[in-house]
Motif scaffolding. Structure first.
Motif, short mmCIF file in Angstrom:
data_model
loop_
_atom_site.label_atom_id
_atom_site.label_comp_id
_atom_site.label_asym_id
_atom_site.label_seq_id
_atom_site.Cartn_x
_atom_site.Cartn_y
_atom_site.Cartn_z
N HIS A 36 -52.75 -14.82 97.74
CA HIS A 36 -54.12 -14.61 97.25
C HIS A 36 -54.39 -15.27 95.90
CE1 HIS A 36 -54.89 -12.09 100.68
NE2 HIS A 36 -53.84 -11.34 100.38
N ASN A 44 -45.47 -18.68 106.84
CA ASN A 44 -46.26 -18.73 105.61
C ASN A 44 -47.05 -17.44 105.45
OD1 ASN A 44 -45.58 -21.53 105.28
ND2 ASN A 44 -47.22 -22.04 106.71
N ALA A 45 -47.29 -17.05 104.20
CA ALA A 45 -48.16 -15.89 103.94
C ALA A 45 -48.90 -16.12 102.63
CB ALA A 45 -47.34 -14.61 103.85
N THR A 46 -50.21 -15.93 102.64
CA THR A 46 -50.98 -16.10 101.41
C THR A 46 -50.62 -15.02 100.40
OG1 THR A 46 -53.19 -16.23 100.44
CG2 THR A 46 -52.93 -14.78 102.35
N VAL A 71 -53.48 -10.15 112.43
CA VAL A 71 -53.93 -11.55 112.44
C VAL A 71 -53.33 -12.34 111.27
CG1 VAL A 71 -55.91 -13.10 112.40
CG2 VAL A 71 -56.11 -10.91 113.57
N ILE A 72 -53.71 -11.99 110.05
CA ILE A 72 -53.37 -12.80 108.88
C ILE A 72 -52.05 -12.32 108.26
CG2 ILE A 72 -54.14 -13.58 106.61
CD1 ILE A 72 -57.03 -12.89 107.59
N PRO A 73 -51.04 -13.19 108.18
CA PRO A 73 -49.76 -12.77 107.57
C PRO A 73 -49.93 -12.46 106.08
CG PRO A 73 -49.50 -14.80 108.84
CD PRO A 73 -50.98 -14.55 108.70
N GLU A 74 -49.32 -11.36 105.64
CA GLU A 74 -49.37 -11.01 104.22
C GLU A 74 -48.04 -10.40 103.79
OE1 GLU A 74 -52.19 -8.02 103.13
OE2 GLU A 74 -51.41 -6.54 104.53
N ARG A 106 -48.78 -8.65 109.62
CA ARG A 106 -50.01 -9.38 109.91
C ARG A 106 -51.17 -8.43 109.74
NH1 ARG A 106 -49.67 -11.39 115.55
NH2 ARG A 106 -51.51 -12.62 115.07
N VAL A 153 -43.90 -16.07 112.00
CA VAL A 153 -44.59 -16.28 110.72
C VAL A 153 -43.68 -17.07 109.79
CG1 VAL A 153 -45.47 -15.08 108.67
CG2 VAL A 153 -46.00 -14.20 110.95
N VAL A 164 -49.02 -19.69 98.01
CA VAL A 164 -48.63 -19.40 99.38
C VAL A 164 -47.11 -19.27 99.44
CG1 VAL A 164 -48.60 -20.23 101.77
CG2 VAL A 164 -50.61 -20.61 100.35
N THR A 183 -54.54 -21.34 95.48
CA THR A 183 -54.00 -20.18 96.20
C THR A 183 -52.49 -20.32 96.33
OG1 THR A 183 -56.04 -19.98 97.48
CG2 THR A 183 -54.10 -18.82 98.32
#
Length: 211
Positions: free
Chosen positions: A110, A106-108, A134-137, A130, A104, A91, A89
């Motif tokens: 994918h 880090n962000a995935t 929730v999830i940073p992108e 987020r 924030v 990142v 993955t």
């Protein structure tokens, strides 16, 4: 005597609900707590009992979310993490930015196809949010801020991202089946990253639930 939120209203019809949603949106940054939306409830206990529940959710209440907050930051590096199943993955390591109540860094990204589709490169200015608060992108790249080799409009300073041909942890070959988006390390439990993630999974709450 129970404390309740002061920002509440009895509204009638969709117009009243939308107006309440907009009013709270204007106050959102001033609230002493984080929110990601408002909730509309049927204001009648007898009707609530009649409407009942679907699994864990009431039929008499619905959440109306706000769009995730978005901020600009820069990509300082793109690293590759190896998961329990060997999945690689990418990142993005980001210059710290405050988004939706948290900092924030880090962000995935994918998978390789997603990085290529968005054309995320080291040094890029990117829009971050987020997902679901929730999830940073990384949402998108701000193309006109991409660093170039020349002062005025030269070619990009950094090349497109390429997934490594060997595992960054154990050096085993990386394979990507044609019908899958995910590339994987072939090292299995020889790979320290896969061993570590397998142990974490084994002990996790949804497995043996070891504290």
């Amino acid at each position: 005597g129970m404390p309740v939120c002061a920002h509440r209203a009895v509204s009638v019809g969709p117009g009243g609900l939308v107006a309440f949603h907009a009013r709270i949106a204007a106050l959102r940054d001033e609230l002493p707590f984080d929110i990601d939306g408002v909730v509309y409830k049927v204001n009648d206990l007898a009707l609530q009992r009649e409407l009942g529940f679907v699994s864990r959710e009431p039929r008499w209440a619905v959440a109306h979310k706000y769009p995730p907050e978005e901020m600009l930051t820069t990509v300082e590096a793109i690293e590759v993490q190896v998961g329990r199943t060997g999945a690689l993955t990418p990142v993005a390591r980001l210059a710290p930015v405050f988004v939706g109540g948290v900092t924030v860094t880090n962000a995935t990204l994918h998978n390789e196809d997603e990085v290529r589709r968005k054309d995320v490169r080291v040094g890029d200015t990117v829009i971050v949010r987020r997902a679901g608060d929730v999830i940073p992108e990384v949402v998108a790249v701000v193309a006109d801020r991409r660093p170039t080799k020349e002062l005025f409009g030269g070619e990009p300073l950094h090349p497109p991202f390429v997934l490594p041909a060997s595992c960054p942890v154990c050096g085993s070959a990386v394979e990507k089946p044609e019908d899958e988006a995910i590339a994987r390390c072939t090292g299995g439990l020889f790979c320290p990253a896969q061993r570590k993630q397998a142990l974490l999974h084994f002990a996790s709450r949804r497995a043996l639930d070891i504290e």
